[in-house]
Design a protein around this motif. Structure first.
Motif, PDB file in Angstrom:
ATOM      1  N   MET A  10       2.242   1.235   7.937  1.00  0.00           N
ATOM      2  CA  MET A  10       1.087   0.182   8.172  1.00  0.00           C
ATOM      3  C   MET A  10       0.680   0.344   9.542  1.00  0.00           C
ATOM      4  N   ALA A  11      -0.309   1.071   9.984  1.00  0.00           N
ATOM      5  CA  ALA A  11      -0.747   0.974  11.291  1.00  0.00           C
ATOM      6  C   ALA A  11      -1.116  -0.272  12.021  1.00  0.00           C
ATOM      7  N   ASN A  12      -2.027  -1.065  11.479  1.00  0.00           N
ATOM      8  CA  ASN A  12      -2.488  -2.127  11.825  1.00  0.00           C
ATOM      9  C   ASN A  12      -1.904  -3.436  11.045  1.00  0.00           C
ATOM     10  N   VAL A  48       3.910  -6.955  -7.163  1.00  0.00           N
ATOM     11  CA  VAL A  48       2.813  -7.319  -6.383  1.00  0.00           C
ATOM     12  C   VAL A  48       3.267  -6.386  -5.220  1.00  0.00           C
ATOM     13  N   MET A  49       4.572  -6.367  -5.064  1.00  0.00           N
ATOM     14  CA  MET A  49       4.989  -5.394  -3.685  1.00  0.00           C
ATOM     15  C   MET A  49       4.447  -3.994  -3.881  1.00  0.00           C
ATOM     16  N   LYS A  50       4.688  -3.387  -5.038  1.00  0.00           N
ATOM     17  CA  LYS A  50       4.489  -2.054  -5.019  1.00  0.00           C
ATOM     18  C   LYS A  50       2.731  -2.050  -4.975  1.00  0.00           C
ATOM     19  N   LYS A  51       1.904  -2.854  -5.458  1.00  0.00           N
ATOM     20  CA  LYS A  51       0.652  -2.865  -5.253  1.00  0.00           C
ATOM     21  C   LYS A  51       0.242  -2.969  -3.860  1.00  0.00           C
ATOM     22  N   LEU A  52       0.885  -4.039  -3.440  1.00  0.00           N
ATOM     23  CA  LEU A  52       0.400  -4.071  -1.766  1.00  0.00           C
ATOM     24  C   LEU A  52       0.764  -3.157  -1.023  1.00  0.00           C
ATOM     25  N   GLU A  74      -1.337   1.162   2.549  1.00  0.00           N
ATOM     26  CA  GLU A  74      -1.076   2.650   2.901  1.00  0.00           C
ATOM     27  C   GLU A  74      -2.481   3.238   2.399  1.00  0.00           C
ATOM     28  N   SER A  75      -3.625   2.726   1.935  1.00  0.00           N
ATOM     29  CA  SER A  75      -4.885   3.402   1.681  1.00  0.00           C
ATOM     30  C   SER A  75      -5.576   3.181   2.730  1.00  0.00           C
TER      31      SER A  75
END
Length: 143
Positions: free
Chosen positions: A1-3, A130-134, A139-140
């Motif tokens: 997660m860059a930002n 939720v954690m997987k989807k988050l 990451e997208s």
């Protein structure tokens, strides 16, 4: 997660789902900024204790926070007026629905809102999902 992403977690009643979601975010996504809004003080307190950066209670904080969020997470009832035994107002549901944020809604069969095709599932499994989807959202490059 860059930002760092501004994640809004909304919950009501006892705040147990919101509390577990915030714990999961804290463990997995260090740079996330978490704003918790409870539909009542008990839910807010539970989420703040779980590690939210900021917390507030009620209709206007939901409306305001929805404008600032990159991602909104909560039970599906947050988009249904009068859900949580009346704790979700029409203005709250509209604010969530109109937000430019990505909405990650958790299917909960409670309080007269039954989602067809969704089995009653343990909260721990829902939080893991939720954690997987988050993670996929963060990451997208789409959000």
């Amino acid at each position: 997660m860059a930002n760092a992403k501004h994640i809004l977690v909304i919950d009501g009643q006892g705040g147990q789902l919101g509390k577990e979601i915030i714990r999961g975010i804290r463990e997995r996504f260090e740079n996330a900024h978490i704003m918790a809004v409870g539909t009542n003080a008990m839910a807010t307190a539970a989420m703040l204790k779980a590690g939210a950066d900021q917390a507030a209670t009620g209709e206007n904080p939901v409306i305001t926070a929805c404008r600032k969020a990159d991602i909104i997470i909560g039970p599906i009832g947050i988009v249904i007026a009068d859900a949580f035994l009346g704790e979700v107002t029409a203005a709250m549901a509209a604010a969530v629905g109109r937000a430019e944020a990505v909405r990650l809604l958790v299917p909960m069969n409670r309080c007269d809102n039954i989602i067809a095709g969704v089995a009653d599932t343990a909260m721990s499994f829902l939080v893991q999902d939720v954690m997987k989807k988050l993670a996929a959202i963060l990451e997208s490059t789409a959000c």
